[in-house]
Design a protein around this motif. Structure first.
Motif, PDB file in Angstrom:
ATOM      1  N   UNK A  95     110.212  22.339 119.044  1.00  0.00           N
ATOM      2  CA  UNK A  95     108.927  21.871 118.518  1.00  0.00           C
ATOM      3  C   UNK A  95     107.835  22.901 118.761  1.00  0.00           C
ATOM      4  N   UNK A  96     107.020  23.131 117.741  1.00  0.00           N
ATOM      5  CA  UNK A  96     105.915  24.084 117.899  1.00  0.00           C
ATOM      6  C   UNK A  96     104.558  23.456 117.608  1.00  0.00           C
ATOM      7  N   UNK A  97     104.533  22.210 117.141  1.00  0.00           N
ATOM      8  CA  UNK A  97     103.269  21.550 116.871  1.00  0.00           C
ATOM      9  C   UNK A  97     103.444  20.290 116.066  1.00  0.00           C
ATOM     10  N   UNK A  98     102.322  19.741 115.608  1.00  0.00           N
ATOM     11  CA  UNK A  98     102.363  18.569 114.744  1.00  0.00           C
ATOM     12  C   UNK A  98     101.487  18.810 113.532  1.00  0.00           C
ATOM     13  N   UNK A  99     101.803  18.102 112.452  1.00  0.00           N
ATOM     14  CA  UNK A  99     100.981  18.075 111.254  1.00  0.00           C
ATOM     15  C   UNK A  99     100.542  16.639 111.038  1.00  0.00           C
ATOM     16  N   UNK A 100      99.304  16.474 110.633  1.00  0.00           N
ATOM     17  CA  UNK A 100      98.806  15.155 110.252  1.00  0.00           C
ATOM     18  C   UNK A 100      98.410  15.197 108.791  1.00  0.00           C
ATOM     19  N   UNK A 101      98.350  14.034 108.160  1.00  0.00           N
ATOM     20  CA  UNK A 101      97.878  14.004 106.773  1.00  0.00           C
ATOM     21  C   UNK A 101      96.482  14.597 106.664  1.00  0.00           C
ATOM     22  N   UNK A 102      95.644  14.289 107.638  1.00  0.00           N
ATOM     23  CA  UNK A 102      94.274  14.813 107.620  1.00  0.00           C
ATOM     24  C   UNK A 102      94.264  16.338 107.700  1.00  0.00           C
ATOM     25  N   UNK A 103      95.100  16.919 108.568  1.00  0.00           N
ATOM     26  CA  UNK A 103      95.114  18.383 108.695  1.00  0.00           C
ATOM     27  C   UNK A 103      95.680  19.037 107.437  1.00  0.00           C
ATOM     28  N   UNK A 104      96.658  18.403 106.798  1.00  0.00           N
ATOM     29  CA  UNK A 104      97.218  18.955 105.560  1.00  0.00           C
ATOM     30  C   UNK A 104      96.201  18.912 104.426  1.00  0.00           C
ATOM     31  N   UNK A 105      95.440  17.837 104.351  1.00  0.00           N
ATOM     32  CA  UNK A 105      94.413  17.734 103.316  1.00  0.00           C
ATOM     33  C   UNK A 105      93.318  18.773 103.546  1.00  0.00           C
ATOM     34  N   UNK A 106      92.927  18.954 104.798  1.00  0.00           N
ATOM     35  CA  UNK A 106      91.908  19.951 105.122  1.00  0.00           C
ATOM     36  C   UNK A 106      92.391  21.352 104.736  1.00  0.00           C
ATOM     37  N   UNK A 107      93.637  21.676 105.022  1.00  0.00           N
ATOM     38  CA  UNK A 107      94.198  22.984 104.680  1.00  0.00           C
ATOM     39  C   UNK A 107      94.231  23.184 103.158  1.00  0.00           C
ATOM     40  N   UNK A 108      94.605  22.130 102.439  1.00  0.00           N
ATOM     41  CA  UNK A 108      94.657  22.216 100.977  1.00  0.00           C
ATOM     42  C   UNK A 108      93.258  22.498 100.413  1.00  0.00           C
TER      43      UNK A 108
END
Length: 115
Positions: A95-108
Motif C-alpha cells: 500500500x502506498x496511499x488512498x484515493x477518495x472520490x473527492x481527491x479524484x474530482x479535485x485532480x480532474x
C-alpha cells in the motif's frame, strides 16, 4: 503516508492528523495496512472520549484496491461502481496511499484547468 498502529488510541490518530494536516490516517496491524480512519469522523466526537477509544473502533477497512498505474478516470469509475468513496492504492503489492472520490474530482478539475 501517515500511519498508526491498530493498538493506538483515537486521540493519537487525531493528534497525528492535525500535526500533519491530513484528513486521514492509515491503520496498520504489524506491517499490514488494514484500513483508514478519517479526521472528520473523529472530529465529530467529544475530545474527552478519544482518550478511551481504540483506533479500531473507527477503522474503515479497504474493501477495494487499485494499482498505482491506473488512470484517474478508471479509478473513479471503479469507486462509483463499487458505491464506496475511497480505495487503497497499491504498488508492488504494497500500500502506498488512498484515493477518495473527492481527491479524484479535485485532480480532474486541476487537469482541466491546466490543459
Amino acid at each position: 503516508m501517515l500511519t498508526i498502529s491498530v493498538n493506538d488510541y483515537a486521540m493519537e490518530a487525531q493528534r497525528l492528523m492535525a500535526q500533519q494536516q491530513s484528513g486521514w490516517i492509515v491503520v496498520l496491524e504489524g506491517l499490514q495496512m488494514i484500513g483508514v480512519v478519517f479526521a472528520q469522523e473523529l472530529g465529530a466526537l467529544p475530545p474527552a472520549t478519544l482518550n478511551d477509544l481504540d483506533v479500531r473502533e473507527y477503522l474503515r477497512p479497504f474493501p477495494l484496491t487499485v494499482s498505482s498505474d491506473v488512470s484517474i478516470e478508471e479509478a473513479k469509475r471503479q469507486l462509483i461502481r463499487s458505491g464506496l468513496d475511497f480505495m487503497a492504492v497499491m504498488e508492488n503489492n504494497q500500500p502506498i496511499g488512498i484515493l477518495t472520490l473527492a481527491s479524484l474530482e479535485q485532480k480532474r478539475l486541476q487537469q482541466r484547468q491546466a490543459g
